[in-house]
Structure formats: structure tokens, C-alpha cells
Design a protein around this motif. Structure first.
Motif, PDB file in Angstrom:
ATOM      1  N   PRO A 100      62.124 -90.280 -41.420  1.00  0.00           N
ATOM      2  CA  PRO A 100      62.164 -91.621 -40.821  1.00  0.00           C
ATOM      3  C   PRO A 100      63.294 -91.661 -39.787  1.00  0.00           C
ATOM      4  O   PRO A 100      64.449 -91.390 -40.112  1.00  0.00           O
ATOM      5  N   THR A 101      62.953 -91.918 -38.519  1.00  0.00           N
ATOM      6  CA  THR A 101      63.966 -91.901 -37.460  1.00  0.00           C
ATOM      7  C   THR A 101      63.893 -93.160 -36.606  1.00  0.00           C
ATOM      8  O   THR A 101      62.889 -93.874 -36.593  1.00  0.00           O
ATOM      9  N   LYS A 102      64.975 -93.401 -35.893  1.00  0.00           N
ATOM     10  CA  LYS A 102      65.033 -94.471 -34.902  1.00  0.00           C
ATOM     11  C   LYS A 102      65.750 -93.914 -33.686  1.00  0.00           C
ATOM     12  O   LYS A 102      66.909 -93.493 -33.778  1.00  0.00           O
ATOM     13  N   ASN A 103      65.031 -93.882 -32.551  1.00  0.00           N
ATOM     14  CA  ASN A 103      65.560 -93.312 -31.317  1.00  0.00           C
ATOM     15  C   ASN A 103      66.049 -91.878 -31.525  1.00  0.00           C
ATOM     16  O   ASN A 103      67.091 -91.461 -30.992  1.00  0.00           O
ATOM     17  N   GLY A 104      65.296 -91.131 -32.353  1.00  0.00           N
ATOM     18  CA  GLY A 104      65.617 -89.724 -32.577  1.00  0.00           C
ATOM     19  C   GLY A 104      66.717 -89.475 -33.587  1.00  0.00           C
ATOM     20  O   GLY A 104      67.113 -88.330 -33.816  1.00  0.00           O
ATOM     21  N   VAL A 105      67.236 -90.546 -34.223  1.00  0.00           N
ATOM     22  CA  VAL A 105      68.317 -90.402 -35.200  1.00  0.00           C
ATOM     23  C   VAL A 105      67.763 -90.645 -36.606  1.00  0.00           C
ATOM     24  O   VAL A 105      67.024 -91.608 -36.836  1.00  0.00           O
ATOM     25  N   LEU A 106      68.108 -89.753 -37.527  1.00  0.00           N
ATOM     26  CA  LEU A 106      67.632 -89.870 -38.906  1.00  0.00           C
ATOM     27  C   LEU A 106      68.169 -91.150 -39.551  1.00  0.00           C
ATOM     28  O   LEU A 106      69.373 -91.413 -39.534  1.00  0.00           O
ATOM     29  N   LYS A 107      67.244 -91.945 -40.116  1.00  0.00           N
ATOM     30  CA  LYS A 107      67.647 -93.158 -40.853  1.00  0.00           C
ATOM     31  C   LYS A 107      67.970 -92.718 -42.285  1.00  0.00           C
ATOM     32  O   LYS A 107      67.133 -92.778 -43.180  1.00  0.00           O
TER      33      LYS A 107
END
Length: 510
Positions: A100-107
Motif C-alpha cells: 500500500p503506497t501513496k505517491n510512491g511511499v510505503l504506507k
């Protein structure tokens, strides 16, 4: 799967195998180590490509190019030898490839919450934040299972999923499997535990030497029938042995304290002695200090305090080579991580304890002629099934890898043989063979220390049983004077004195 053939050079690992799995069934896949089961399932899960043959899902032909394709088709595999990254956390391993990511960053927090919820739903509780390198093998198995469940597979392949689980964990897993098939999922179960097949499987396909022999309804056959179909001969489930005649003390452990990787004491003032001519089994639930104890005895982990004596001479905190040279053999619990260098040849692996001595080397120069000749002798003596001593160790089946390690250790003629989980993931034929070898060592006057999570194995092979709980020996019993119930109570933390009082109380009540 229709007429699946897989060749490695001229060797056929799978030879025209047929396998048909129905929706909502648990289908067992049974065969000796090296029979081709894992190869077949690696094809189904996209890790290997078949040389020939076809695969159909719901009647439609599919080509499974890689594990990603398999996941997209709803096929997931829990591997016997874990596909985990030690330096990653539990949650990072589980979501790897489906993060699960947001803007390529792992949540990260979302991932941890999802894993925690998933583990609770399936009764496989585990801390999502802990590093995989800091958890036991039993816990790593849980991570593998959760990794597959996280991807929502409809066909789940379990390759020896209970090999390192406690009896209670096995019951929980069987319950989970039954719930999954109720949802319409299909499970392919690779296992060598015939009682598990009888308990949980609907049908069973037997593979022998790369060919499918027969598919049977499990309810219509006995465990003995399945064993004989698997190996092609009659198999004994009990190890024949005469009564032990122990002599003097060989290994003595006094008030030993050992810490695990995070600095927590896991072996706590432990005392134990092993005599020549006996097998002492250590029974206990995984995570009670067994691994750290064995590592301390073999020089692989520092002892915080206490003493270890071999023939009355202290060997505490000596280097592993010094300990082995003084007469200690070690068959580690994880044959891939600690027992073998998988990229090296079988011959090189068999020389790992002796390569620096004549005739394996002279003046620091290896003699490959002698190394290979010795390996060929051990391969024949210990029935290691391989095309050649020159194949890499990774090319052997699990059972033959284990035979190679046992051959290497026993051939050095150690006074003490320390074996941990020696038959993990092995078939009944290989188990029968290894148990005989351990009894042979005991009959030759050697001391054998056996650590196993399998109570059947402990009761079958040991002369005395030491039960470990919370890093301490809570009771020592003679094998012919105990049973699974008493051992189970001791493993749960009951003191032996309490059990005696319970027995006396029961007699007076009667």
C-alpha cells in the motif's frame, strides 16, 4: 495439470504427471523427498516453466510465466524453505510486491494494521513490526502463510506447512484450512505426515520418482497403504532398539544463561547432562530457548554465564571449530541457513568440517581428488540420491540434503552428536533411515542430544526426555515411563513434582 514433464538436463524431475484439483477440496500431494512434488508446485506457482504439458484453470488453458502471473490467477504458495528477507520486518515481507503506497511511499502504519488484523482473523498472531531475523522458525512459517493469505489466493499451495509448528498450532492451521475450503478455495497440501493427510485431506495424489502413481479418496485408504504407495515397499513406523546401557557423563551443562538477539535471556540457569550410550531428547514448544541452547553448545552463540563441559573439560564460549575438533557433531535445525552452502557442490559441502586437514588438503592447498572420492564413499554409504557429487547442494531434495549433513557429521566419529529437527520436512522412508542412524550412534557408545518439536520423534528415538519451558528444564523423564499427555503438561510449564502430586492425588481419590 496434464502430462507435466520437467527436465533438468537429461534428468526428468516430473515425467508426464497428471493432477486434478476440485473446487473447495483439500488435495494432498504425497511422495518421497526428490519425487518431484515441489518441482510440480513450482511450475503451478510460476517459479519454473514445464518442458511440456498443459495447465487448465476452470477449464481454460493458462500459461503461468512467473509468480506475478500466478498471483493474478489466484494461485499462491507457502514454501517449505521460506522466501523471506531477514532484514525486513514481518509486515514488509508480507506486503512485498503488493505494497500500500501513496505517491510512491510505503504506507507503513496501514500495512502493519492490515497485517495485524489479518493475523488475528486467521489465529496466526504475530508482531508485524519485528524483524524476520529476530523471530523463530515457527514464527517465520506464520509469516509465509500470512503472505499468501494477504494476496487473496483461491488456490493455496502449502508445502510442508506444519513441519515446525507445535501440536496446538497444527490444530489451528487445520481449522484455518477447513474454513478456507468452506469459502470455496482449493488447497494443495504437500506433507509427509500421513496422520495429517488422514485428518484433513479429501483426496491424495501419490508421486513416485517423478511419475503420478495414483489418486485416491483418503477415507478409503490407511496410513500404511499411503506409505507403501509412496515408497514402493513396506515401511516401519517404529524404530527398533534395545534398552540403552548408558556409561559415563560426556556433556554437562551447569547453570547456563544465554540471551537472544535482542538481549533477552531465553536460556535461564539451565542444567542438563548427557551420558555415553544414550539419546536424550529435548521436548518443548518452539521459542522456549531450544535454538539458543544448541547455538551456545556448538559455539555459535555466546553464553552469558554458566559452564559447559565435555568429558569434564570446560568448552564454554570456545570457537565452533575448537568445539567440533574436541568431539562434537552438529546437525543444525535449518539445513539451508546453517548446514549447507547451497551454491557449493555436494562434495565441497561434505568436506566443510575437514577440508583443512589431510588428506583433504596439504599445506593449505585443497585436494579435490580426495574431497570428491570421500564424497562418493559417503554418498554410497548414506544412500544420498544424486546424479553426482559435483552437483550444487541446492539441486538435492530436502531429504538428501539432510542425509548429506548427517553423513558429514557422523563420519567424523564425534563423541557427542547434537541434532536439531533432523527430520523436518522429510518423508517416512527418510525419517526411518535417519532414526536408525541416530540409534546406531547411541549403540556405538556415543552420546546423542536430540531437539525436536515432534513428540512422536522424541518418544520414538529418545531414552530420556528433558522438557524445556521458558528456558529451563522443568522435568526429566524416562521414555518408557511417560506419555504424550505428561510431556504436554510439562511443555506447558507444569513442574515434574506437581505431576507426581497430581498422580498421587488421583490414586487417593480413587
Amino acid at each position: 495439470m496434464k502430462q507435466i514433464t520437467k527436465k533438468f538436463g537429461n534428468f526428468k524431475a516430473n515425467d508426464g504427471i497428471n493432477l486434478q484439483v476440485r473446487p473447495g477440496e483439500i488435495h494432498a500431494l504425497l511422495g518421497e523427498n526428490g519425487a518431484g512434488k515441489s518441482t510440480l508446485m513450482n511450475i503451478l506457482s510460476g517459479l519454473l516453466q514445464p518442458t511440456s504439458g498443459e495447465i487448465y484453470l476452470s477449464g481454460k488453458k493458462v500459461i503461468i510465466e512467473n509468480p506475478t502471473t500466478a498471483n493474478q490467477l489466484g494461485i499462491g504458495m507457502v514454501h517449505q524453505h521460506f522466501m523471506l528477507i531477514d532484514a525486513f520486518t514481518v509486515s514488509e515481507n508480507i506486503v512485498l510486491g503488493s505494497e500500500p503506497t501513496k505517491n510512491g511511499v510505503l504506507k507503513k502504519r496501514q500495512a502493519e494494521k492490515e497485517i495485524e488484523q489479518l493475523s488475528q482473523n486467521y489465529g496466526l498472531k504475530i508482531d508485524p513490526k519485528v524483524l524476520v531475523q529476530d523471530i523463530s522458525i515457527g514464527m517465520q512459517q506464520r509469516v509465509e502463510i500470512l503472505k499468501t493469505l494477504y494476496r487473496g489466493a483461491n488456490i493455496l499451495i502449502f508445502d510442508e506447512p506444519t513441519a515446525v509448528l507445535t501440536p496446538q498450532e497444527i490444530k489451528e492451521l487445520i481449522k484455518i484450512m477447513r474454513e478456507l475450503v468452506k469459502e470455496g478455495k482449493s488447497i494443495i497440501l504437500i506433507t509427509h505426515k500421513l496422520d495429517e493427510i488422514k485428518e484433513v485431506a479429501d483426496r491424495c495424489t501419490v508421486i513416485r520418482r517423478g511419475k503420478s502413481i495414483q489418486t485416491v479418496d483418503v477415507k478409503d485408504v490407511s496410513s500404511q497403504d499411503l506409505a507403501e504407495m509412496m515408497v514402493g515397499r513396506s515401511v516401519s513406523f517404529r524404530t527398533e532398539k534395545t534398552k540403552a546401557k548408558p556409561a559415563g557423563e560426556v556433556l554437562s551443562i551447569k547453570d547456563l544463561v544465554v540471551k537472544e538477539n535482542r538481549g533477552v535471556e531465553v536460556v535461564k540457569s539451565l542444567n542438563l547432562s548427557i551420558r555415553a550410550g544414550e539419546v536424550v531428547g529435548i521436548a518443548g514448544i518452539d521459542g522456549n530457548g531450544q535454538s539458543e541452547l544448541i547455538q551456545a553448545l556448538t559455539g555459535l552463540r555466546k553464553c552469558e554465564s554458566g559452564k559447559i563441559y565435555l568429558h569434564g573439560k570446560e568448552i564454554t564460549n570456545q570457537m565452533p571449530r575448537s568445539i567440533t575438533n574436541q568431539g562434537v557433531g552438529h546437525v543444525p535445525e535449518d539445513r539451508h541457513r546453517d548446514g549447507l552452502i547451497l551454491e557449493l557442490t555436494l562434495a565441497e559441502n561434505m568436506a566443510l568440517q575437514t577440508y583443512y586437514k589431510a588428506p583433504m588438503s596439504q599445506h593449505g592447498v585443497l585436494s579435490y581428488q580426495n574431497i570428491n572420492q570421500k564424497s562418493r564413499e559417503l554418498i554410497q554409504e548414506y544412500d544420498v540420491r544424486t546424479q553426482s557429487e559435483l552437483v550444487p547442494a541446492k539441486a538435492l531434495s530436502g531429504g538428501n540434503q539432510q542425509k548429506a549433513i548427517i553423513a558429514r557429521e557422523i563420519d567424523r566419529n564425534p563423541d557427542v552428536l547434537i541434532v536439531s529437527q533432523p527430520t523436518r520436512g522429510l518423508d517416512v522412508g527418510a525419517i526411518e533411515y535417519i532414526h536408525k542412524r541416530l540409534i546406531e550412534q547411541r549403540s556405538k557408545g556415543k552420546a546423542v542430544l536430540l531437539v525436536s518439536f515432534e513428540l512422536d520423534e522424541i518418544l520414538n528415538v529418545s531414552d530420556r526426555i528433558a522438557v524445556i519451558h521458558d528456558g529451563q528444564i522443568v522435568g526429566i523423564v524416562n521414555t518408557d515411563e511417560t506419555n504424550e499427555q505428561e510431556l504436554g503438561l510439562l511443555m506447558a510449564g507444569s513442574k515434574k513434582s506437581s505431576l507426581k502430586e497430581m498422580k498421587v492425588g488421583n490414586k487417593s481419590d480413587a
